[in-house]
Design an enzyme around this catalytic site. Structure first.
Site, mmCIF file in Angstrom:
data_model
loop_
_atom_site.group_PDB
_atom_site.id
_atom_site.type_symbol
_atom_site.label_atom_id
_atom_site.label_comp_id
_atom_site.label_asym_id
_atom_site.label_seq_id
_atom_site.Cartn_x
_atom_site.Cartn_y
_atom_site.Cartn_z
ATOM 1 N N SER A 200 -17.192 -36.776 -20.416
ATOM 2 C CA SER A 200 -17.105 -35.316 -20.559
ATOM 3 C C SER A 200 -16.546 -34.625 -19.320
ATOM 4 C CB SER A 200 -18.486 -34.716 -20.879
ATOM 5 O OG SER A 200 -18.958 -35.266 -22.087
ATOM 6 N N ARG A 201 -15.653 -35.315 -18.633
ATOM 7 C CA ARG A 201 -14.964 -34.729 -17.466
ATOM 8 C C ARG A 201 -15.904 -34.399 -16.307
ATOM 9 N NH1 ARG A 201 -11.286 -36.805 -20.044
ATOM 10 N NH2 ARG A 201 -9.401 -35.705 -20.744
ATOM 11 N N LEU A 202 -17.110 -34.994 -16.315
ATOM 12 C CA LEU A 202 -18.035 -34.778 -15.194
ATOM 13 C C LEU A 202 -17.890 -35.930 -14.203
ATOM 14 C CD1 LEU A 202 -21.178 -33.326 -17.002
ATOM 15 C CD2 LEU A 202 -19.589 -32.156 -15.466
#
Ligand code: FMN
Length: 223
Positions: A200-202
């Site tokens: 999730s792009r974290l």
């Protein structure tokens, strides 16, 4: 170009959203010394069969202040810095001799990783350039003499003629000497970022910065 002009395979590539998987870069796992961390990741990149794991995209500053980038191969990484070899009279060579500030990225896309280095590039010792040049295949040595890197040339034929001329020049020589204009630069880093893609792009981003006294400090920055 209108949107309709985008061919199908590219269109689907542009729409793909890869969720970067299961790996992490936690403070507890990362080495306190960025060189140690870099070598651990480089070893892993090679073991996990990254294609050209030592390919590094190098950004320099042209004399007019414009940025300029290209790929080079990293040929050494130790306490002195990150070394690569090139033509000192090439576009990048001239840029670096005038303005040694560089930024470089080593992209390991298949591992969902990148390392970003910022520092100052200085020519390596002549003995290092000699040692590296002498270890290259003869064809590459001949090419170094035959190509005034980044300069225009009339045709492919003209280039191949220069190669034949060089071969003739060194025909009687067992070893080809290093052209004076060819050699290494070593990037002395002051900032090294390790980026690990996560779900999730974290992503994880650990940045090492060299403090006044020479010791490295580390901080996490947001994805
Ligand atoms: C995978 C790859 C590795 C390369 N390695 C080098 C290298 O180690 N040294 C080099 O001078 N050029 C290398 N090149 C060519 C450079 O990208 C570039 O075309 C050339 O150095 C001229 O750049 P310049 O005109 O900006 O100076 C490589 C290119 C690729 C795609």
């Amino acid at each position: 170009m209108s949107h309709d002009a985008v061919p199908d395979p590219l269109d689907s590539a542009l729409r793909t959203h890869t969720d970067y998987g299961s790996e992490a870069l936690e403070e507890s796992d990362a080495a306190a010394d960025p060189l140690e961390q870099f070598l651990a990741w480089m070893t892993e990149a090679a073991e996990r069969k990254v294609y050209e794991p030592n390919a590094m995209v190098l950004g320099t500053i042209d004399p007019d202040g414009a940025p300029s980038i290209r790929t080079v191969l990293l040929r050494g990484a130790d306490a002195r810095g990150f070394a690569f070899y090139t033509d000192y009279t090439s576009r990048k060579g001239r840029a670096l001799l005038a303005h040694p500030t560089v930024s470089a990225v080593i992209p390991w896309y298949s591992l969902h990783r990148q390392v970003i280095i910022a520092g100052e590039a200085r020519p390596v010792e002549q003995e290092d350039s000699d040692a590296y040049f002498s270890a290259r295949p003869r064809g590459a040595q001949i090419a170094a003499w035959s190509s005034d890197q980044s300069q225009p040339i009339a045709s492919r034929d003209a280039l191949e003629q220069k190669v034949r001329d060089t071969e003739e020049r060194f025909a009687e020589e067992e070893t080809v000497p290093r052209p004076e204009r060819w050699g290494g630069f070593r990037i002395v880093p002051h900032r090294i970022e390790f980026w690990q893609g996560r779900t999730s792009r974290l992503h994880d981003r650990l940045v090492y910065t060299r403090a006044e006294g020479g010791e490295w400090q580390r901080e996490r920055i947001q994805p």
